[in-house]
Each structure stands twice: as C-alpha cells, then as structure tokens.
Write an enzyme that holds these catalytic residues in place. Structure first.
Site, PDB file in Angstrom:
ATOM      1  N   GLU C 144       9.517  -4.327   5.029  1.00  0.00           N
ATOM      2  CA  GLU C 144       8.886  -5.632   5.290  1.00  0.00           C
ATOM      3  C   GLU C 144       9.808  -6.811   4.982  1.00  0.00           C
ATOM      4  OE1 GLU C 144       5.170  -5.579   3.168  1.00  0.00           O
ATOM      5  OE2 GLU C 144       4.241  -4.169   4.553  1.00  0.00           O
ATOM      6  N   GLU C 321       2.263   1.365   8.644  1.00  0.00           N
ATOM      7  CA  GLU C 321       1.264   1.331   7.570  1.00  0.00           C
ATOM      8  C   GLU C 321      -0.053   0.835   8.169  1.00  0.00           C
ATOM      9  OE1 GLU C 321       2.595  -0.955   4.200  1.00  0.00           O
ATOM     10  OE2 GLU C 321       4.573  -0.007   4.159  1.00  0.00           O
ATOM     11  N   TRP C 329      -4.950  -7.631  -1.851  1.00  0.00           N
ATOM     12  CA  TRP C 329      -4.178  -8.869  -1.875  1.00  0.00           C
ATOM     13  C   TRP C 329      -4.792 -10.057  -1.137  1.00  0.00           C
ATOM     14  CZ3 TRP C 329      -3.019  -9.713   3.215  1.00  0.00           C
ATOM     15  CH2 TRP C 329      -2.883  -8.584   4.046  1.00  0.00           C
ATOM     16  N   GLN C 370      -2.801  -0.867  -7.474  1.00  0.00           N
ATOM     17  CA  GLN C 370      -3.825   0.089  -7.926  1.00  0.00           C
ATOM     18  C   GLN C 370      -5.176  -0.150  -7.271  1.00  0.00           C
ATOM     19  OE1 GLN C 370      -5.231  -1.269 -12.217  1.00  0.00           O
ATOM     20  NE2 GLN C 370      -3.023  -1.169 -12.149  1.00  0.00           N
ATOM     21  N   MET C 371      -5.428  -1.376  -6.774  1.00  0.00           N
ATOM     22  CA  MET C 371      -6.702  -1.662  -6.109  1.00  0.00           C
ATOM     23  C   MET C 371      -6.586  -1.486  -4.589  1.00  0.00           C
ATOM     24  SD  MET C 371      -8.918  -2.541  -8.485  1.00  0.00           S
ATOM     25  CE  MET C 371     -10.172  -3.739  -8.009  1.00  0.00           C
ATOM     26  N   HIS C 372      -5.489  -0.926  -4.124  1.00  0.00           N
ATOM     27  CA  HIS C 372      -5.273  -0.729  -2.688  1.00  0.00           C
ATOM     28  C   HIS C 372      -5.723   0.689  -2.341  1.00  0.00           C
ATOM     29  CE1 HIS C 372      -3.325  -0.341   1.156  1.00  0.00           C
ATOM     30  NE2 HIS C 372      -2.823  -1.556   1.093  1.00  0.00           N
TER      31      HIS C 372
END
Lengths: 641, 641, 641
Positions: C144, C321, C329, C370-372
């Site tokens: 990216e 992805e 995010w 971690q929240m993905h």
C-alpha cells in the site's frame, strides 16, 4: 464528624491589612476551613534556596487566630521561573513533540528527576516549618494532577523513565528487562515492531499510523504510575513531620491517571466541582440537556464524582473547590440560578462530604482567573454565593454529622479500562467514561443511591446489584468474586474483552465460568443506526454478536441475544440507551429486593442512612412523594422517605 | 480634489512590448492612477547590492508618458530568496514555534533588526532614484501589513525586542526596566509567575494553559508597535527624498496591529476591498445573509472599512485594491452580479474616497493568484469589470469633487480593545469587531452616515450620538470628554471593564462619574439563551448584572436593568440584537435631533454633504423616497434627499 | 485463466504447529492463493545482516505442499527498529516539519538513498532464495504505497532529491539545471520568488500563505516519481531471480502518486478493497447514502477501483485484500450484511479480477489490527466470511474463466489532474476524484460497463463515448486523438485549463481545434447556489462562463451556454448533478448506439462479454428485466441480459 464549610484563599494576592478582616468575615459567614499556599512557591522561595517565610507565618497566624483551620497546599503545580535556569529540561512536552513554556501552570514533567527533587525540597521545608503548627489541620499535595492533560508528557525525561519502568515490568533474570517478554506481550511481531533492547523504545507519539495498543497502554499506565510516585514523595515527607491528614484535590473528569492509586496514599480525597463549566465542557451532554440545565449543571455529573471520590478516599472526602458563580474557562459562562450554590453544597453532603470549600474567597482582579467569580467581588462586596453559603452554614448547625452507609448498588470504575477505550474506541466518540456515566444515570433515574468501586474490589457483600460496564480487562479473581457474590452482576459490553496486555483472549470474551456466552464479533454504530430491543429501548453506539446457550433475558427485535444470564452474572452485548438501561437495572433490583423509584425529569434523591435528600434541578416546582420541591432546591428529610 | 480611478499593474510580469498598449488602454478607460513595484524586489535587486533599474525606469516612463500618475510601492513584503543567506533568522515564527519558509510572501519578522536594515536600504535606493520623478505621484509602503496574521511572530528576534520593549515600558531608575513594576502590573504573583529579570520573559505561546492576559496584551501591543516602527523607517526615508504623499494599503478586518498608529505616519490611508471574498471569509455573516448577498458582498462591511480608513487617514483615503471579479482565496469564489463593480466604486466615493484602484489590470496566468480576476483576462480581452469602470469614469466627469462632512453620529473603534477581547472573549466566538460591527449595522439600518473615531478622540463637538461599545479600557480623560460633550453617549457592554494593564478596576466598572451603575458580574450566553427586553428585542451573547440607582431606560422582561442613563452618558449592560440596538440608537438620535430613517432590506444611504447616495444591494428593484432603485445599483442625488 | 480465491496469512504470528491445519483449511474452503511475508522483515532479518530463513522456508513448504500458491511480499513497508541506528534520518517528515517515529509502519521516506539500498538488499536476498521456488507463484512489492499519506515527505533527503529532480527537469546545457528556465516555468517573478540556484529551493511546506502552484505541482510529481523509482528497484531485482509475476497492492482512493506509472513496471495490478471502511472514510457519500448502505458499502466505489486497476494492470488485476467483516479503522465499524462478502467477491470477478484474496486468514489477537475481522476468529472458529467464501469457491468451479472485453464507454483518469485540483480547488471540498466519480456514477446508473483510461491513452477505437472530466492539462496530441476518434467525447469542466507547468494558457482554455468555445471565467458555488439547466438538472459546485459560436446543447434557465459541441467533441462548462450528468451521457450514448438502461436505486449491472452480472445492493428484493434479485445479492447470467 461535623459537616463543615471552607474557602480557598490567597493571602499573597492581597495587602496584609486586608487579611484580618477577611478572616473575620470567613468565620462570620460560618466557614471552618481555609485552604492556602498551593500556588505560592515564588513568594515562599523568591530566589533559589532563599525562603521568605514571614508572610506565610503571618497569614497562618492571622487566619488560625481568627478561628479557621488551615489546609496547607504544597506549591508544586507552579514552579517559579528561576527553576528553569536549573532544570531547563523539566518542561512537559506535548504529543506533537513541542516543549511547553513557562507562563501559566503545571508546566513540569512528572518524570523529571531533578524537578521531583526540587519538590521534595520545598515540601520538606514546608512540612518542617508547619508540620506541628496547630492551625494547619490538613495538607493538600500539588493541585489538580492531570489537569490540562498534563499527566501525559513526551519529554526526554519521560522516555528514560518509561524504559526503566518497562524493564521492571518485563523483567528477566536478575530483575533486568527481558525484551523478548515485552515483544511477546505486545505482539511486536506484527508490522516488524520487535525491539532488540529497551533503549530502542520510544514514547508512542508521532508514529505514521496508530502505535501498538499494548505500547500505548503501557505508556498510559506508566504515566499514571509517575503521578502516583510523584505524589508519594510529598506524602511521605509530610507524614514525617505532621499528623494532619493529607489530601489531593482531583479535577472533574480527569482520566489520565488512576485516582484510586493516588488515593491509596492519601488520608482523604477531595475534588474540584464546577458544575456549569463541566456541563459545557466535559459532561458530554446533548444540546437539549445543555439548554435545560445551563444554569444548574448536569444533575448527575457532580453526584457521580462525589460517589467516585468517596471511593477514592475510602469513605472520606471533600469538595475542595466549589463553583460559586460564573467561571472563566468554559465555552459559555453563565451564572448559576439563585439557590444552586446551596443545592450543590448540600448535594456534596448528601453523598458524604466532610467539607465543602468555595473557590475562591475573593475574585482576583488580575491574571488568568480574573473572570472567575468568588464569594466576594474584587471590591470585597458580597457576591451571590455568600448568602447561600451563610444559609448552608446555618442549616448545618442543626444537621446530623457526616453519615455514610453502603449503597444498595455499585458500579466498578476502572481507570485502566478508560485508557484502553481511549486507545481503541472502535467508534467515533465512544468512551469508557460515557458508558459508565450512562449506567450511573440510569441508576440515578431509578432513585438509587450508588457506590462506586475500584477495579481492585473483591468483596461485594451487601450489594444487591453490581454493574461492570466496559471493563476491558477483568482479572480472573474479580470474575470469581463477582460470580461468588450474592449480588446480581451485570457485565458488559466489552467487559473482559482484553488480556492484561491488551490482547484478545482465547477462549474468546467474556469467558465467565458458568455463563455460556461468547462474543463472536463487535460493531460500532453510527448515530441513527441503533438496534431495537424486543422489550423496548435500543442498543446504540456499540453492539456485540453473542453466541450463547445461556438464559437469554433481552433480545433484539430480530431475535439476537443481547442480555444473557448464568452463574448469577448477566452479560450485556451492547450499549443500551437510557430506556433499556433503566429497565434492565430495575429488573435486577426487583430481583434482589433493592427499592427503585422512577423519578421525574430533574429530580434526584440520595440516602445517607441518616437522611434522605431530594434535589430539584428544575427551574420549576415539583411535587413528589407528597413533598413539594421548590424550584432549584434541596429538601432534607431525616431517615428514609 | 477630483475623484479618480486607477489600477494595479505589474510591468515585470509582462513583455516590454505590451506596456505601451496597456498604458494607452488604462488612459482610454479613464484611469488616473497606476500602482506598481510593490512585489518587485527580486527584479529591482536580482543579486544582493546589484540593482537593475532599467526596466523600472522604463516602465515609469512608459506609464507616466501615457498620462498616468504612478503610486510606487516599496517591495518589502517580498524579500528575495538571496536575503535568507544573509539573514537566515529573519523568518516569522508561528504560535506553534515553527519557522515559516520562503516561497510565498510576508515571510519576515517585523522585529528582525537586520531585515529592517535591508528594508531601509531598498527604500532609500528607490526614494533616491524616484523621489523627484514627476510621474511618481504617491508612495505605498510594503503591502497589507498583518495579512496572513503576520504581525504576530514568535521568533527569537521578537523575543529580544519584546524584552527591550518591556524594559522601556516598565522602567525604573535610569530608564532601565523595573521587573517588580512589571510583576505588579501583570499580577504575576498569581500562579508564581513572577520574573526575576526581563531576560526571563518569553513570548506568550506554548504555555500549558492560557498565559497571563496582561502578558498577552503587552505582547499584542508590542507587535503593533513593531509594525508602526517598521513602517516609520520607510516613511522617514521617503520623506527625505520625495514630496509625494505616502500611504499604506491596509487589508480588510485585520486587527493584529493598530491601524491608527500606523496611519499617524501616513499622508493618506488606503485599503484593499474584496467584498465577495470578505463575505465568505471574514464578515461574520450568517448563512441567510451569505446566500442572499453571495454575489454582492455584505452591504455594510465595505462601508465600515471606508469609514474606518477615512478616520485612519484623517480624512484622506483610497481604495487601493478593488475586487473586479472572482477572487481565488475564499471558501467559495463566485462572480459579482453585473453592476456591482460600479456600485462598490461609488460606495467608496460616497464615503469620501479620493481614488479607487482596481486590482489588477490583467489577470496573471501564473503563480498564486492565477485564479484572481483582473480588468483584462490573461489574453488581454476585457473582463466584466472593464465596462463598469469605464461607466464610472464617465460618470465621474460630471460629478462633484471629493466631499466630506462630519457625520451626525460616531463610533469609537479601538484596536487595543480588540486585543483584549481576543485574549479574553469569555464566550465562544465573541469578538470586539463583531460587537462594533453590530452597532455599525444598526446605525446603517437607520439610514445614518457614520464617523469612526480612534480611541484617542477627545473632541466630540458636532456629534449627536457617540457609541463606545466594548472598549475594554477607557482612560479617565476620555470618560471626562464623553461626559462633557453635548452628544448622547452610549457605552458598553464591557466598556471600561479593565485597567490599562488588563486588571479589573476597583471601584468596579464602568466607574463613570455621575452615572450610578456598577457591573456586579457578567455572563456569556449560548446561542438560544438570549434575554428578552421589555421594550422588544433581546440581549444575546453577553450580559452584565447591573446595580444602579440611575435612570433605567431598558429592562429585561424579568425587570433587570440593562440600559442606564446619567451624566449624559448611557451604559448598556449587554450585547443587543439588531432590533434592540436600532431602537436604542433611534431613541438617542430622536433626543438629539439626528434624523433617522429605517431602510428596507438591502438598501443603504450615505450623505457626503454635497450629495446623497442610495445603494440597492438587492437583486430586485426597490422604490424608496420616491426613488426607483434598479437592482444592484447606486443612485446619486445632489444635496440631501 | 481461472478465477481464483486466496487469503493473506502471517505464519510469523502463529505457532508453527498451527500452520499445517491452517493450510489444510485454506485448501478445503477452496482457496488457491496465500500471500505471506510483507511485514516480516524483523523475523527474516532479526539483526542487521543476520538472516533467519528457516521459518520462512518452512512456511512456504507447509503452505505449498498443502497445494497453495504463494504470493511473496517484500517486507519494505516495515523496516525493523535496528535500521534506525544505521539510518536515523530515513524517517518521513510531515508537512508540519515533524519527523515521524518508529512504532507503526510506513515510517520511511521514499527519497532516502540509504533506505533504498537496504530495500534492494533485502529484496535481493528474498528473490535469490525464493526466486525459483516452485511454490512462489507471484511477488508483491512493499504494501500500500502512499497509505497514511506517506508518499509525501518533507525530509532533508526529499529536499536533496527534489533539487536533483528539478535540475534534470529544467535542464540547460550539459543537462545541468537551468534556474532561469525554472523561474520562468513557475512564474517566480510573481512575489519576487525567483531563485538564483537550485540549492535555494525548499519543499513547499510551512510558507506563510500558499506556495506557488507550479512549485507544489512539481513537488507532487517528484513525490510520485520517487515512489515509481523506489518500486522499480525492487521489480528489477525480482525479475533477475524469478519468472513469477510481480504486483503491488494499491490502497483505495490513494491519489498521492501515479498508479499507472508504478503499474507500468508490474505484471499485474492489485488493490485492497474495504467497502465499509471506505463508505465511512473516503467515498465522499452524503448522510443518506451512508445510512442506506452502511452494511453494504458504496455501490460504485469498489466498481470504480476495479475498473481503475484493470487499467493500471493493463487488463490483469486482483483484489489482494478483501474486507471479510468489520474493520478497525473507520469512524464507525459495522458488520457487512450476510451475503455482502459473496457480492463483493463476484463484483470483482465481474470487473475482470483474476483473484480475490480475503484479508486476513485469522483475526490477530494482538497489536494494531486486533479489531480487524478475519476469515477465522482469534480462536480459529469460522467467522461469517468463511461460509460465503466457500460458496463462491463452489460457484467458481462451474463459472467461466476470467473474461474481459472492451467496454462501450470510457473515462480518462489522470493522477496529475488530481494533484492540480488538490493544489487549486478554487472551492471548498472540490476534488478531481469527486468529479470523476460523479461521472462514473452517472454512467453506472445508466447500466453501462466502463473502462478507465490513463492520461497516456491515445487510441479510442471501439469506444462510443469518452469522458474527460476535469483534466487540468490536456496535451495537444491527446486533444488531436480525441478529435480524431469516432467516439463522442465530453470534456470539461476545467479540462485543458492549465499548461503542463500549471499556468493558464493563452489562447484561453479549452482551446480545442474545431470547437468554438472559450472559458472567460470560472466560479465556485456554495452548496445551495446551483444553477438550473433548461433541460432539467443543475450545475453545482463549479461553473464556467463560456463564450461560444458553436452548437449549444445545454443552456441554463438564464440562457447561458453550458454544453457546446463541435469537431466531434463536446465541452461542458460546469459540474453537473446526477440528473444532468445522466441525461447528457445518455444522449451521447444514444447518438453512438451504446445501449443504456436506467437502473433502480441500488441495482448495478456489469457485462464481461461472456456474462452479465446483476448486483442488488439493497436490503430488499428487486425485480428487474424479469430477474428476481434477492436482497444483497449477485445474479450471474451467461451472455448479455
């Protein structure tokens, strides 16, 4: 212990010949306490090592002889300009890497070793001189730790101290740091963030995108520990020289250090209560509420803090600074409605305060706070607060002593969880404080008196209901204690969602023995995207996807489980609105025999065991329970009502 | 003196062979003036000390020989890149402590001694060469002082100069600084901010919370004085070599230095008028007004500045830059309605302008202002402004000369008060400019012609009404002069609320001899929290708690005094909305025989003695006083109408 | 070529013993590809020069032996901490001049020569070791580029490189820089910004007001070229050692470098598609659309990027992805509706993707993401995406291979124009991307399949309609090619408005041979100030004043020309709303025999030649063309429908 009143006074701001008259008027109005000294370093030590005690000796004598008890503040929130010549690197550094400058207050970095030494020196000098002074009846350390976000500094001193703190925390053989342990604890393998040595670790600011949450959390804990250590230096010195109790005056909604940890070193807690400033600046009120209570303040915000500091002070607490009129620092600064000073004062006593001190005695005509009202105007005429303070003093004569009984319900409030939410809100404007405050408001609306408990609480005997909202990390022994207690326990949302090091635990959260519920995923929701509950009310802001074989107490209208029960513990997988929160808590109270009563808008009640206090925050009269509540008023009833 | 037109021209931007044709067309359209040179330093002195005069000699000759009079600008707003090799520390530093870089304009710090020397050098060279040139009929110093907030710099040079300025202001024996005097004047005892030496004083940025207001005010005054001193160097040099009058072109709503103080050194004032840019960017207009006047500009904003610069120029003033089409710098950049260029031009003349110059002659196809319209397009074809300028030039032939008579009413406008409000607004978005502008708008809506007066005015003879809104510090001799005058005087809100050093005076404000009114407290109000007046209209934004034994002229619906009269002076304890302001002023005018007339939306009138001008800012026709006003038009009537 | 699925995997995050089971499950669900390695530098080279290949050898063997093909990423987006000891000045510097710190990712400056060398070294090591490995079937360079605005750095290294770039671009004799050429090209005479030497030129940040647009544009082009050069180093090395194709994974709506230029060095393009994050964060959707599609994503945003990267990859492209659940995010992070993972996947295939890889295999319990969500939860249980991926894999078995045919219509998308609009928007919130995306949305609403073309396109054979919105600089040969093509061409607004050096050209724009239209002036418009068209719809945001003798196709209701035709090219002098844009494009399609069909809200169609895909983004079922579209679904029809 008697309930008492006081004020904050700055003899150094006024001519010597005014002091006796000021003291006389303080006594006359019914004040017991006068706090002095906390910003006076430059007057106490005008040049390095050269002390000017005369004026302070004199002031203490004048005030004390008039019959006032003195709270003596250490002046460490305002180091004089000359100190920068000695310690040019003692200044706090902000998240943008900019060193802050002299010219206001709180410009020091908590981690600066040299400055900590200077503080020890001045505190030692003060404590030695006044430790046995009969007029000095209490001590205050520093002033409003963490105010202006000053608990967090990105200085070189902080970097050095942080590395040392990390070494101790992630220690290997010989108590030296084990960098592999740190790398594993933080998951530094992600994005190749592994460190080879503690000396490589920087403070977590100015990274390209967000730093590792574990890194951030460690830093926030470190910052809190630095405040604790800074405070302890002063407490230890004072204790060596004085038997008077020691406090610190916390500031409302400061969440950048652990107030309980600092409180553990104090004899009692105190806080600075500015209801109108807080309403505009930090209570998170919506537009309607702001407009309705613009001259009264948020009806729950002060109460929350009263209950919080009762816990922080292990039962003993004061309001050290009480707003007496318009302040100067909020976006808008209106005047309180007539009656509010009395209402706020009694509200503090209703929550167990030992003393309420008005800030400040006389409005100062110069410098930063010249627009901040006092009990007197700059010309010494009486401002609005004076008459109300006098009325309270009169009422106090006939009132019972301070009384505190355990409340029937409790909420755990965990500063560590607050850091965790700051670091990882997952949705715009989500904060731990807001969630806890929502739970608190729901309880207040049900007429409950509430205890706030620290994260270290393990004994819940006597509570009918215990709430554990949003506590990111719940240690195993706390889980066990909650399960074992007789209380109905409501955990969640987001409770037990993280390990101590801010990793997602496996098995997945909340992993409560005996409660068959697993959080499969979470969502944050835009305003307007709330999810309706089958029994009324909504989940908004944050919702979890629960998998459960347990007893489902609340469902969404689509049939998803939201509230699940088991092992005496309920888990809620979302952030309820007030309607839902109240219903859920009410049901829990009903089940445990805790009396609730739904209160009208703007009315609040608080029981102390000895008395029941009714507060009417509305600008109109209200009748409730056969009581006529005047507009903006407090009604004190002996016993339960 | 004849009313004249002009334009701004940059010969250095165009091939030599275009100049004669440009000059011919300027004369042909009816222009008298051409301003040149003010950004041309790199062309005049391409290398340090090596001057290239030929092109400028040539340009002046070509333009002058064509019949144009030249305004020659000093190029000090754009020091060339090579100067940074000599003076790397001359750059302005912003409030965040960042040194600004080369690559646009106004990158110098006013306090840099070396740069001031360079300016003296280039101005001397220009003045020597062209001081006696018959074509050079006026001079302009620099360009738009203070634009892009450049009057305020936090550089090392500014720090040194500030300390020196403070030493002179707070001087002890031998004219050396008396640090105790400064500490007392600022109230530095508050928060232990005492200084031991002037060398310890920093500029008031990057403090942890707000710096001492007295510190800030001293800094703002210092910054203003630095602009004055900077300008004076140039004026003094030019006067030595030339008899032509000297001006500076001020920018609209720049409040970071005292325009009167700079103006005292000028022969006439001038300002740069961009009505559409101002409407979007700085007139403080609400959404409705923005939408209604998007292509006309605010109907009062230019008028206010015209009246202001007439005062700054002690009667003599120009519009040096007049917007001729869309600009490039506002949030939105629409085109003026057809007719607006003419309207704006005549409005300036109606307020007494001697000249109106269009900016710029030809739209430049390169660099920062390529999207800024000119009288010609980049291909030299005529843009919309050209025909309107030609029409005005035609009309001017038959029009009377510049005429100015004293207006019947006046407002005092005090830059020092503006600093004071900036430092201590007490409520979000409250500013001195807005308050004064509100008073001005109310007078305009009543059809009044208005004089603006400096804070130094003491003679009010001939005025029926004088307004003194928000003037934080009112010197005693001004109070006396106002009381002694025959005018009806309206002071407040917040008038006389501070001492010269920004302390609250005791006795409490406003302390006007003969007027029994005392401000006991003040409040700032949220939008929507306005207080209704018994006679209609409201107090919003700011309200004071008045204690009075005087003659109460206005009350709130709750019976609180708002407007009190005594000793020929009225004091208003709040910020009135337009309805209230107009009524109050109207009543004062009635009492003193000043004629008012309530004008319809978008219509304005201005009398010069010789003529009456009617302006219709509306996009539709309006009939008033028997006059038919076309959409977007001006109607000039000889004498009163 | 078969359509395939894949995932992104980080063996270094998981215990070795989990790998085989993970690999087995990947194959089982029907995945073909697994991308690894792109953030693993610290694991590959834990200490400078000391490589740890074992784990990576092992991982490649385990995955490859299980039947997976590997995309091996170069780890250059995450240089390890030890590298800063060697290259302390390699860090990116932001526009405020602050050096960014280690602790997240992408902290390098593209211009740092030392870091570029380190990248060459690690890529060489990887390519040598795995270039011939049979399991390594593709390479990805870095990760990216430009994400977190990292293509733009204001470091010392960038300054040096920029000067060198400028010397080459503005070269005199002997290919050395000609500073006079640069001064002329930029118009530095304006505001005395002339440079005497290339060494005097700074990067265009921290100026007092805006820097010269030509200076800014040069810098933006330089930044883009630095990304291209950085990438080319890696590509060249990999090609020496491997025959596997090379890609880079672009991020959605990153416009800070030229993706086509980087793409020219790649074998295929790929991009990272996060529809829900994009809706909240960068799709520019209004409130209504956000609420309607909160769990579906913007119905055109992914399609636009699919078409873009098909062009960047010259026909060959992947989704590297694919969002599989909530991300961490965006401002709000909801979960996709059931069915969206399948819909998004098929949408990519409908636009010609060769592969779609889900990011990531297993949700990582630690560090920043971690929240993905992943395909598996942290405890290895299946998350929602898994079943949908399995369903797609099943459907793929019976589906045709990748098929791409030329679309009937095209839009030119020019990164250089995007820089130009960034530098000079002329109105708040105006951006090139929004304009192009508005054109794209209008075409999609007409049921069109669309090709996106680079600015270098000259062959338009086969297209019925070509749109050239907002392309600031249109080279002469592009104008000629457009005129010469058989397509109906729609240029404007703002097309051809600038020279290559960002000056306004004379003759005035658009200067299209054979088309008699000239832009006399431009305006930007406030919201609510739109101009109505006689045939319906509006021009909003931006409007031009057109002078024309040509064939007027669209007029405002006031009779001003808006759309003018001539020489086979139409020019539009404004930014049309959707209603106007659709009508105009529809008319052009009708004229060239391109079939359009107006689609209902939330329905989209895409034809590949072999198949027609119908997408229903609505949460409700829709009937169209005799097809029943389930809520949130895709319907694949063989052939045209």
């Amino acid at each position: 212990m008697k309930r008492t009143l006081g004020t904050c006074y700055y003899p150094e701001h006024w001519p010597r010949d005014v002091w006796p008259e000021d003291a006389r008027r303080m006594v006359d109005v019914g004040l017991t306490w006068v706090r002095i000294g906390e910003f006076a370093w430059s007057k106490i030590e005008p040049d390095p090592g050269k002390f000017a005690w005369d004026w302070l000796d004199d002031a203490i004598t004048v005030l004390g002889d008039a019959g006032l008890k003195i709270v003596l503040g250490t002046p460490t929130a305002t180091p004089p300009r000359w100190m920068l010549a000695v310690h040019p690197d003692m200044l706090a550094v902000d998240a943008d890497g900019r060193s802050r400058k002299f010219g206001s207050r709180r410009h020091y970095c908590f981690s600066h070793v040299g400055y900590r030494g200077e503080c020890a020196r001045i505190v030692e000098a003060l404590a030695k001189r006044y430790g046995a002074n009969p007029h000095v009846a209490a001590w205050q350390t520093d002033n409003e730790y963490g105010c202006h976000e000053t608990a967090i500094s990105y200085s070189a001193a902080a970097t050095v101290a942080f590395r040392s703190w990390l070494r101790a925390r992630y220690s290997g053989v010989g108590n030296d740091g084990d960098i592999a342990a740190l790398n594993a604890a933080w998951g530094n393998v992600f994005w190749s963030m592994d460190y080879g040595d503690f000396e490589e670790i920087e403070l977590p600011n100015l990274t390209v995108t967000e730093p590792n949450p574990s890194h951030q959390l460690a830093f926030r804990r470190f910052c809190s520990d630095q405040v604790v250590a800074f405070n302890r230096v002063q407490v230890d010195i004072i204790r060596t020289h004085s038997n008077a109790p020691i406090t610190h005056n916390y500031m409302g909604k400061v969440t950048n250090f652990d107030h309980f940890d600092v409180g553990a070193d104090l004899d009692f807690a105190s806080w600075d209560s500015y209801p109108l400033g807080f309403l505009e600046d930090r209570a998170g009120a919506d537009q309607d509420l702001r407009e309705r209570y613009i001259r009264q303040g948020h009806p729950d915000f002060q109460a929350f803090h009263h209950d919080l500091y009762r816990a922080v002070g292990r039962g003993r607490w004061w309001v050290m600074e009480q707003q007496p009129g318009p302040v100067n620092w909020a976006p808008y600064n209106p005047a309180p409605l007539p009656g509010m000073i009395r209402l706020w004062t009694w509200e503090a006593f209703a929550h167990g305060a030992e003393a309420v001190c008005y800030f400040r005695w006389r409005q100062v005509p110069f410098a930063q706070e010249q627009m901040h009202a006092g009990m007197l105007r700059p010309d010494s005429s009486e401002a609005a607060a004076m008459a109300e303070a006098r009325a309270v003093a009169r009422e106090l004569r006939a009132a019972p002593d301070v009384s505190n009984v355990q409340a029937p319900v409790a909420i755990i409030y965990d500063y560590d969880a607050s850091y965790s939410w700051d670091i990882q809100p997952q949705g715009r404007d989500l904060s731990y404080f807001s969630l806890v405050f929502d739970a608190y408001k729901a309880m207040r609306a049900l007429g409950l008196s509430i205890d706030i408990l620290p994260a270290t609480a393990r004994d819940f005997a006597g509570y009918g209901v215990v709430l554990v909202p949003g506590m990111s990390h719940v240690p195993d022994d706390l889980k066990s204690a909650l399960i074992a207690s007789d209380a109905k326990v409501l955990m969640g949302p987001r409770a037990a969602s993280r390990s101590r090091e801010m990793q997602i635990p496996v098995p997945l959260p909340p992993d409560i023995p005996g409660l068959d519920v697993t959080v499969l995923g979470v969502e944050s929701l835009r305003p307007g995207q709330a999810v309706k509950l089958a029994s009324g009310g909504k989940i908004h802001k944050y919702i979890e996807d629960l998998e459960t074989g347990g007893d489902i107490l609340e469902l969404t209208t689509d049939g998803a489980a939201v509230l699940v029960d088991g092992a005496g513990v309920s888990y809620i997988g979302g952030w309820p609105d007030q309607r839902a929160y109240q219903r859920i808590i009410e049901t829990m109270c009903d089940a445990t025999g805790v009396r609730t009563r739904r209160l009208p808008e703007g009315v609040r009640v608080r029981e102390t065991g000895a008395e029941t206090f009714w507060f009417n925050y509305n600008a109109n009269a209200i009748e409730i329970n056969g009581l006529e509540l005047d507009p903006v008023s407090v009604r004190r009833v002996i016993g339960r009502s």
